[in-house]
Design an enzyme around this catalytic site. Structure first.
Site, PDB file in Angstrom:
ATOM      1  N   LYS A  82       0.901 -13.685  11.767  1.00 10.98           N
ATOM      2  CA  LYS A  82       1.147 -14.868  12.581  1.00 10.98           C
ATOM      3  C   LYS A  82       0.339 -16.038  12.011  1.00 10.98           C
ATOM      4  O   LYS A  82      -0.560 -15.802  11.226  1.00 10.98           O
ATOM      5  CB  LYS A  82       0.768 -14.601  14.045  1.00 10.98           C
ATOM      6  N   HIS A 101      -1.890  -7.642  15.857  1.00 11.17           N
ATOM      7  CA  HIS A 101      -2.792  -6.486  15.743  1.00 11.17           C
ATOM      8  C   HIS A 101      -3.439  -6.102  17.083  1.00 11.17           C
ATOM      9  O   HIS A 101      -3.920  -4.989  17.232  1.00 11.17           O
ATOM     10  CB  HIS A 101      -3.840  -6.692  14.637  1.00 11.17           C
ATOM     11  N   GLU A 130     -15.055 -15.010  20.844  1.00 11.63           N
ATOM     12  CA  GLU A 130     -15.726 -14.421  19.681  1.00 11.63           C
ATOM     13  C   GLU A 130     -17.018 -15.168  19.389  1.00 11.63           C
ATOM     14  O   GLU A 130     -17.105 -16.370  19.647  1.00 11.63           O
ATOM     15  CB  GLU A 130     -14.832 -14.549  18.452  1.00 11.63           C
ATOM     16  N   ASP A 134      -3.449 -19.408  16.763  1.00 11.80           N
ATOM     17  CA  ASP A 134      -4.188 -18.266  16.205  1.00 11.80           C
ATOM     18  C   ASP A 134      -4.359 -17.148  17.232  1.00 11.80           C
ATOM     19  O   ASP A 134      -4.308 -15.971  16.887  1.00 11.80           O
ATOM     20  CB  ASP A 134      -5.569 -18.746  15.733  1.00 11.80           C
ATOM     21  N   HIS A 148      -1.832 -13.109  20.657  1.00 13.11           N
ATOM     22  CA  HIS A 148      -2.647 -12.065  21.293  1.00 13.11           C
ATOM     23  C   HIS A 148      -2.729 -12.218  22.816  1.00 13.11           C
ATOM     24  O   HIS A 148      -2.486 -11.268  23.557  1.00 13.11           O
ATOM     25  CB  HIS A 148      -4.068 -12.075  20.732  1.00 13.11           C
TER      26      HIS A 148
HETATM   27  C1  BG6 Z   1      -6.976 -12.754  14.435  1.00 12.42           C
HETATM   28  C2  BG6 Z   1      -7.340 -14.205  14.363  1.00 12.42           C
HETATM   29  O1  BG6 Z   1      -5.615 -12.611  14.674  1.00 12.42           O
HETATM   30  O2  BG6 Z   1      -7.712 -12.138  15.473  1.00 12.42           O
HETATM   31  C3  BG6 Z   1      -8.831 -14.362  14.148  1.00 12.42           C
HETATM   32  O3  BG6 Z   1      -6.642 -14.830  13.285  1.00 12.42           O
HETATM   33  C4  BG6 Z   1      -9.609 -13.593  15.177  1.00 12.42           C
HETATM   34  O4  BG6 Z   1      -9.185 -15.737  14.187  1.00 12.42           O
HETATM   35  C5  BG6 Z   1      -9.119 -12.164  15.288  1.00 12.42           C
HETATM   36  O5  BG6 Z   1     -10.974 -13.584  14.784  1.00 12.42           O
HETATM   37  C6  BG6 Z   1      -9.759 -11.422  16.429  1.00 12.42           C
HETATM   38  O6  BG6 Z   1      -9.378 -10.085  16.367  1.00 12.42           O
HETATM   39  P1  BG6 Z   1     -10.342  -8.910  16.860  1.00 12.42           P
HETATM   40  O7  BG6 Z   1      -9.523  -7.680  16.684  1.00 12.42           O
HETATM   41  O8  BG6 Z   1     -11.557  -8.958  15.983  1.00 12.42           O
HETATM   42  O9  BG6 Z   1     -10.649  -9.224  18.280  1.00 12.42           O
END
Ligand code: BG6
Length: 397
Positions: free
Chosen positions: A147, A177, A215, A234, A239
């Site tokens: 994405k 993911h 994050e 993003d 997500h």
């Molecule tokens: C990604 C984003 O899809 O997901 C990132 O592009 C982000 O910016 C990440 O840090 C977070 O994924 P996770 O699995 O570490 O929570």
């Protein structure tokens, strides 16, 4: 069985080292990759196979959790890696890819191929067309695209047309993911493998829902990508909106991909369109500034000094259907926050009447259910209990 080759475009990028290679190594360690598999990294930077193997081994040491690191297995895994210097934007260079795939597989026209586009989004529309011109869209071939899929509705539709002109739908994976996380999948198990929660899972018992994915990292050198993407593209449209769907969807009649997808789409069709008022009152956009030794967003490499790209978003969304009408879903995400946490908090309605005194005057009247995706994965239910001792004070446990 013919050999399986996974081809990663964007082989020296952040996604490859931080997520893909550690995940592939973990699959390898668990015996989940087919015998004779190879992974071919593609990038413009000129590396040899050996250099690439060493580079990835190093990154595995950084990004695979310590408990999962087994030295011999990491080295064995890296021996399955190859690298091809190639500019993916140049149609003329795909002949090199064809030759390399034949050399690695030892077959003429190998077709057990999986292309993974871990590149800047500007290449998502270009690579499939070049693959087609080079005859690399073969019957058993699959393609995974990251994405954001398009920049807006029109560009997403155009991109879809490009993919449909090269591959059949079952060959295309538009990846999110978060949906691979055990804890995200467990939302479905929690809701639909248990009888006691689902009767409460609606506007009669739920007051509001909060979905958070914050994050404690900044953009980690990904300024070029992030400037055009921002938190909205993003994290939110993919997500967070997927988590909204898992929380809000109806149970599919049969649990398979099509039925699941159909129920997700129904949630999206019920999302209340955003109004001008929402834009002003129900959406907050922010950007992280410098703090301590950490640079602010505008000081990051590849970011304009007057950038307006958001690194934080909080918004209220509504779902207009029988189950959820009137129950706000608050979603939020941000970079460079004090902590990393992804969770869904379901706030139930308050008791209609307060009968007990409360410990410290702090009355817990509403139950909360927390589905914690990461870290400290788990499910927490908060409810009132009598505080020990004389009297009859109630506290939240
Ligand atoms: C990604 C984003 O899809 O997901 C990132 O592009 C982000 O910016 C990440 O840090 C977070 O994924 P996770 O699995 O570490 O929570």
């Amino acid at each position: 069985m013919s050999k399986f080759i996974m081809i990663i475009f964007g082989a020296s990028g952040d996604l490859t080292k931080r997520k893909l290679m550690p995940a592939l190594y973990t699959l390898y360690k668990g015996g989940r990759l087919p015998e004779g598999f190879s992974i071919l990294g593609i990038g413009r930077t000129s590396y040899t196979d050996n250099y690439y193997r060493e580079y990835i081994l190093n990154e595995l040491h950084r990004f695979v959790p310590a408990a999962e690191q087994v030295e011999q297995q990491m080295t064995d895994f890296c021996n399955h890696l190859f690298y091809q210097t190639l500019n993916p934007a140049e149609a003329g260079e795909y002949g090199l890819l064809n030759e390399r795939l034949e050399a690695i597989s030892g077959e003429v026209r190998p077709d057990n191929l999986l292309f993974y586009l871990a590149t800047p989004p500007s290449l998502y529309g270009v690579i499939p067309l070049h693959l087609k011109a080079a005859g690399l869209n073969r019957p058993r071939t699959r393609i995974i695209v990251e994405k954001p899929f398009g920049y807006d509705l029109n560009s997403a539709r155009e991109l879809n047309e490009v993919y449909a002109s090269v591959f059949q739908e079952h060959q295309i994976y538009r990846i999110d993911h978060f949906l691979g996380k055990e804890t995200a999948q467990n939302i479905l198990a929690f809701r639909f493998a248990n009888g006691i929660f689902e009767p409460l899972w609606n506007r009669n018992y739920i007051d509001y829902v909060e979905i958070t994915a914050v994050e404690n990292l900044g953009i980690e050198g990904r300024g070029g990508f992030y400037e055009d993407t921002g938190a909205l593209r993003d994290m939110v449209q993919n997500h967070l909106v997927q988590l909204v769907a898992l929380t809000a969807m109806e149970p599919p009649a049969v649990f398979n991909a099509d039925n699941f997808r159909n129920e997700v789409v129904k949630v999206y069709e019920s999302l209340a369109p955003l109004t001008e008022e929402d834009l002003e009152e129900h959406i907050v956009r922010g950007q992280y500034t410098a703090s301590g030794s950490k640079a602010g967003y505008r000081e990051e490499k590849g970011v304009a000094p007057d950038s307006r790209t958001e690194t934080y978003i909080a918004m209220k969304i509504g779902i207009n259907n029988w189950r959820w009408s009137g129950v706000p879903f608050y979603i939020r995400t941000g970079k460079q926050m004090p902590t990393k946490v992804s969770e869904i908090v379901v706030h139930f309605r308050e008791t209609p009447h307060r009968m007990f005194r409360c410990e410290g005057g702090n009355c817990p009247r509403a139950n909360k259910l927390i589905l914690r995706l990461q870290p400290n994965e788990g499910i927490v239910l908060k409810f009132g209990m009598k505080a020990c001792g004389t009297g009859f004070d109630v506290k939240q446990v």
